[in-house]
Write a protein that holds these residues in place. Structure first.
Motif, PDB file in Angstrom:
ATOM      1  N   VAL A 132       0.819  -1.215   0.000  1.00 28.71           N
ATOM      2  CA  VAL A 132       0.000   0.000   0.000  1.00 28.71           C
ATOM      3  C   VAL A 132       0.852   1.265   0.000  1.00 28.71           C
ATOM      4  O   VAL A 132       0.321   2.378   0.009  1.00 28.71           O
ATOM      5  N   GLY A 133       2.168   1.097   0.013  1.00 30.74           N
ATOM      6  CA  GLY A 133       3.045   2.247  -0.148  1.00 30.74           C
ATOM      7  C   GLY A 133       3.510   2.923   1.118  1.00 30.74           C
ATOM      8  O   GLY A 133       3.974   4.072   1.075  1.00 30.74           O
ATOM      9  N   ILE A 134       3.417   2.222   2.267  1.00 26.91           N
ATOM     10  CA  ILE A 134       3.909   2.818   3.510  1.00 26.91           C
ATOM     11  C   ILE A 134       4.846   1.844   4.240  1.00 26.91           C
ATOM     12  O   ILE A 134       4.702   1.612   5.440  1.00 26.91           O
ATOM     13  N   PRO A 135       5.848   1.275   3.544  1.00 23.80           N
ATOM     14  CA  PRO A 135       6.719   0.278   4.168  1.00 23.80           C
ATOM     15  C   PRO A 135       7.551   0.813   5.322  1.00 23.80           C
ATOM     16  O   PRO A 135       7.872   0.082   6.260  1.00 23.80           O
ATOM     17  N   SER A 136       7.906   2.106   5.267  1.00 22.80           N
ATOM     18  CA  SER A 136       8.761   2.673   6.316  1.00 22.80           C
ATOM     19  C   SER A 136       7.977   3.057   7.561  1.00 22.80           C
ATOM     20  O   SER A 136       8.561   3.498   8.558  1.00 22.80           O
ATOM     21  N   GLU A 137       6.648   2.886   7.528  1.00 20.28           N
ATOM     22  CA  GLU A 137       5.806   3.319   8.644  1.00 20.28           C
ATOM     23  C   GLU A 137       5.443   2.180   9.597  1.00 20.28           C
ATOM     24  O   GLU A 137       4.633   2.362  10.499  1.00 20.28           O
ATOM     25  N   GLY A 138       6.048   1.001   9.429  1.00 22.41           N
ATOM     26  CA  GLY A 138       5.651  -0.157  10.222  1.00 22.41           C
ATOM     27  C   GLY A 138       5.747   0.053  11.714  1.00 22.41           C
ATOM     28  O   GLY A 138       4.902  -0.419  12.477  1.00 22.41           O
ATOM     29  N   ASP A 139       6.775   0.768  12.160  1.00 20.16           N
ATOM     30  CA  ASP A 139       6.979   0.975  13.595  1.00 20.16           C
ATOM     31  C   ASP A 139       6.440   2.315  14.072  1.00 20.16           C
ATOM     32  O   ASP A 139       6.653   2.698  15.225  1.00 20.16           O
ATOM     33  N   THR A 140       5.743   3.019  13.205  1.00 21.71           N
ATOM     34  CA  THR A 140       5.164   4.315  13.548  1.00 21.71           C
ATOM     35  C   THR A 140       3.772   4.129  14.134  1.00 21.71           C
ATOM     36  O   THR A 140       2.978   3.327  13.635  1.00 21.71           O
ATOM     37  N   LEU A 141       3.481   4.853  15.216  1.00 24.33           N
ATOM     38  CA  LEU A 141       2.132   4.799  15.775  1.00 24.33           C
ATOM     39  C   LEU A 141       1.127   5.284  14.736  1.00 24.33           C
ATOM     40  O   LEU A 141       1.381   6.259  14.018  1.00 24.33           O
ATOM     41  N   ALA A 142      -0.008   4.613  14.661  1.00 18.15           N
ATOM     42  CA  ALA A 142      -1.033   4.997  13.698  1.00 18.15           C
ATOM     43  C   ALA A 142      -1.465   6.444  13.891  1.00 18.15           C
ATOM     44  O   ALA A 142      -1.764   7.148  12.929  1.00 18.15           O
ATOM     45  N   ALA A 143      -1.466   6.897  15.149  1.00 20.95           N
ATOM     46  CA  ALA A 143      -1.865   8.273  15.453  1.00 20.95           C
ATOM     47  C   ALA A 143      -0.917   9.292  14.832  1.00 20.95           C
ATOM     48  O   ALA A 143      -1.298  10.447  14.612  1.00 20.95           O
ATOM     49  N   ASP A 144       0.329   8.870  14.550  1.00 22.90           N
ATOM     50  CA  ASP A 144       1.326   9.789  14.006  1.00 22.90           C
ATOM     51  C   ASP A 144       1.386   9.767  12.481  1.00 22.90           C
ATOM     52  O   ASP A 144       2.155  10.511  11.873  1.00 22.90           O
ATOM     53  N   LEU A 145       0.593   8.900  11.846  1.00 28.11           N
ATOM     54  CA  LEU A 145       0.555   8.854  10.390  1.00 28.11           C
ATOM     55  C   LEU A 145      -0.299  10.005   9.860  1.00 28.11           C
ATOM     56  O   LEU A 145      -1.261  10.432  10.513  1.00 28.11           O
ATOM     57  N   ASN A 146       0.037  10.489   8.675  1.00 30.29           N
ATOM     58  CA  ASN A 146      -0.833  11.500   8.084  1.00 30.29           C
ATOM     59  C   ASN A 146      -2.131  10.849   7.625  1.00 30.29           C
ATOM     60  O   ASN A 146      -2.261   9.621   7.591  1.00 30.29           O
ATOM     61  N   TYR A 147      -3.102  11.674   7.253  1.00 28.97           N
ATOM     62  CA  TYR A 147      -4.433  11.159   6.933  1.00 28.97           C
ATOM     63  C   TYR A 147      -4.395  10.149   5.797  1.00 28.97           C
ATOM     64  O   TYR A 147      -5.020   9.083   5.861  1.00 28.97           O
ATOM     65  N   GLY A 148      -3.669  10.475   4.756  1.00 23.33           N
ATOM     66  CA  GLY A 148      -3.609   9.576   3.617  1.00 23.33           C
ATOM     67  C   GLY A 148      -3.027   8.226   3.977  1.00 23.33           C
ATOM     68  O   GLY A 148      -3.519   7.187   3.542  1.00 23.33           O
ATOM     69  N   HIS A 149      -1.990   8.217   4.807  1.00 19.91           N
ATOM     70  CA  HIS A 149      -1.367   6.957   5.205  1.00 19.91           C
ATOM     71  C   HIS A 149      -2.256   6.165   6.156  1.00 19.91           C
ATOM     72  O   HIS A 149      -2.237   4.927   6.137  1.00 19.91           O
ATOM     73  N   ARG A 150      -3.058   6.860   6.959  1.00 25.17           N
ATOM     74  CA  ARG A 150      -4.010   6.130   7.813  1.00 25.17           C
ATOM     75  C   ARG A 150      -5.059   5.430   6.960  1.00 25.17           C
ATOM     76  O   ARG A 150      -5.486   4.311   7.263  1.00 25.17           O
ATOM     77  N   LYS A 151      -5.505   6.083   5.874  1.00 26.25           N
ATOM     78  CA  LYS A 151      -6.469   5.443   4.978  1.00 26.25           C
ATOM     79  C   LYS A 151      -5.840   4.230   4.299  1.00 26.25           C
ATOM     80  O   LYS A 151      -6.485   3.182   4.144  1.00 26.25           O
ATOM     81  N   LEU A 152      -4.595   4.351   3.887  1.00 25.20           N
ATOM     82  CA  LEU A 152      -3.911   3.226   3.271  1.00 25.20           C
ATOM     83  C   LEU A 152      -3.697   2.106   4.283  1.00 25.20           C
ATOM     84  O   LEU A 152      -3.776   0.923   3.932  1.00 25.20           O
ATOM     85  N   LEU A 153      -3.446   2.463   5.531  1.00 28.43           N
ATOM     86  CA  LEU A 153      -3.283   1.462   6.579  1.00 28.43           C
ATOM     87  C   LEU A 153      -4.577   0.685   6.780  1.00 28.43           C
ATOM     88  O   LEU A 153      -4.558  -0.550   6.908  1.00 28.43           O
ATOM     89  N   GLU A 154      -5.704   1.382   6.790  1.00 32.15           N
ATOM     90  CA  GLU A 154      -6.972   0.681   6.978  1.00 32.15           C
ATOM     91  C   GLU A 154      -7.251  -0.263   5.806  1.00 32.15           C
ATOM     92  O   GLU A 154      -7.791  -1.355   5.992  1.00 32.15           O
ATOM     93  N   LEU A 155      -6.866   0.138   4.607  1.00 35.03           N
ATOM     94  CA  LEU A 155      -7.014  -0.743   3.449  1.00 35.03           C
ATOM     95  C   LEU A 155      -6.146  -1.986   3.622  1.00 35.03           C
ATOM     96  O   LEU A 155      -6.593  -3.112   3.355  1.00 35.03           O
ATOM     97  N   ALA A 156      -4.925  -1.806   4.102  1.00 34.76           N
ATOM     98  CA  ALA A 156      -4.034  -2.950   4.356  1.00 34.76           C
ATOM     99  C   ALA A 156      -4.615  -3.864   5.419  1.00 34.76           C
ATOM    100  O   ALA A 156      -4.495  -5.089   5.342  1.00 34.76           O
ATOM    101  N   MET A 157      -5.271  -3.287   6.423  1.00 37.84           N
ATOM    102  CA  MET A 157      -5.913  -4.087   7.468  1.00 37.84           C
ATOM    103  C   MET A 157      -7.004  -4.972   6.880  1.00 37.84           C
ATOM    104  O   MET A 157      -7.171  -6.126   7.268  1.00 37.84           O
ATOM    105  N   ALA A 158      -7.762  -4.423   5.920  1.00 36.60           N
ATOM    106  CA  ALA A 158      -8.807  -5.211   5.267  1.00 36.60           C
ATOM    107  C   ALA A 158      -8.188  -6.348   4.459  1.00 36.60           C
ATOM    108  O   ALA A 158      -8.697  -7.470   4.452  1.00 36.60           O
ATOM    109  N   LEU A 159      -7.072  -6.064   3.793  1.00 30.78           N
ATOM    110  CA  LEU A 159      -6.401  -7.102   3.010  1.00 30.78           C
ATOM    111  C   LEU A 159      -5.835  -8.195   3.914  1.00 30.78           C
ATOM    112  O   LEU A 159      -5.735  -9.353   3.507  1.00 30.78           O
ATOM    113  N   MET A 160      -5.499  -7.842   5.122  1.00 33.66           N
ATOM    114  CA  MET A 160      -4.924  -8.809   6.061  1.00 33.66           C
ATOM    115  C   MET A 160      -5.939  -9.883   6.438  1.00 33.66           C
ATOM    116  O   MET A 160      -5.578 -10.973   6.875  1.00 33.66           O
TER     117      MET A 160
END
Length: 246
Positions: A132-160
């Motif tokens: 989803v394009g956020i490989p360097s954010e694995g150890d970053t708290l979700a709260a510290d991600l920008n809005y776009g990356h949080r949306k991509l994270l939720e998409l990755a969660m669905a794929l999981m």
């Protein structure tokens, strides 16, 4: 073989009919769009499909099984997962931990839940972060991600979850043009493995990604067809394409 069929789906709230005898079909490998103006019934229909709301009339089938009246968590286990417009991630967890928390534990015991995740599961989480394009954010708290990356994270969660059918509620909302273009490419890649039903207000986005589009108006099915036909439909232009957003 993924197939969703809704027949005469109807949902009322008091004297208001939010979804009025709607038929909808999503076939294996489709990307189907669902559009409509404010109050058209899109979110209500999504809620009926996922089991968040129980239909008053009609039936919903998934992969040949009647899921009408089935509980939300059971429907999710059967392979239908929704990604919400309002980002829903665990802000106190890292991006990777969010993905691990999305794993279906099935019949595992409570004791099993406290065991470390197998290396294969952690590897899959990292692969999805990369996808989803956020490989360097694995150890970053979700709260510290920008809005776009949080949306991509939720998409990755669905794929999981290994869902067969993803219901995406305004995936492009709030994204800048660059991220929106990247998302469109990503969804095309995901569609090689998953079937997608998408609610979206960005017409350029939805017209360029969907195979077919359903248009709702005041809870009723106004039109259904390929993007070009929907764009040229005078009823749609009057009811929605020339109107406001939800």
């Amino acid at each position: 073989m993924t197939e969703l069929i809704g027949r005469d789906v109807t949902k009322t709230f008091g004297g208001l009919t939010a979804v009025d005898h709607v038929d909808i079909e999503v076939g294996d490998g489709d990307i189907v769009g669902l559009i409509g103006s404010n109050g058209a019934g899109k979110s209500t229909l999504f809620n009926c499909i996922t089991g968040a709301l129980q239909v008053d009339e009609g039936t919903i089938e998934f992969n040949g099984t009647d899921i009408t009246g089935t509980k939300e968590n059971v429907i999710a286990q059967r392979g239908i997962v929704r990604v919400f417009q309002e980002v829903r991630v665990y802000e106190g967890m890292t991006a990777r931990e969010n993905l691990l928390a999305s794993v279906d534990h099935g019949s595992e015991s409570t004791f099993d839940l406290f065991r470390p995740y197998p290396d294969a599961v952690t590897k899959r989480a990292d692969e999805l972060l990369d996808r989803v394009g956020i490989p360097s954010e694995g150890d970053t708290l979700a709260a510290d991600l920008n809005y776009g990356h949080r949306k991509l994270l939720e998409l990755a969660m669905a794929l999981m979850t290994d869902a067969e059918l993803l219901l995406l509620d305004e995936p492009a909302a709030g994204l800048n043009p660059t991220t929106r273009t990247e998302l469109r490419t990503l969804l095309g890649e995901i569609n090689e493995e998953k079937t997608l039903l998408v609610v979206e207000h960005n017409m350029d986005f939805v017209m360029n990604i969907c195979d077919r589009i359903y248009v709702l108006n005041n809870g009723e099915l106004l039109a259904e067809g390929q993007p070009e036909a929907i764009q040229n439909d005078e009823r749609v232009q009057q009811a929605y394409l020339g109107g406001g957003d939800e």
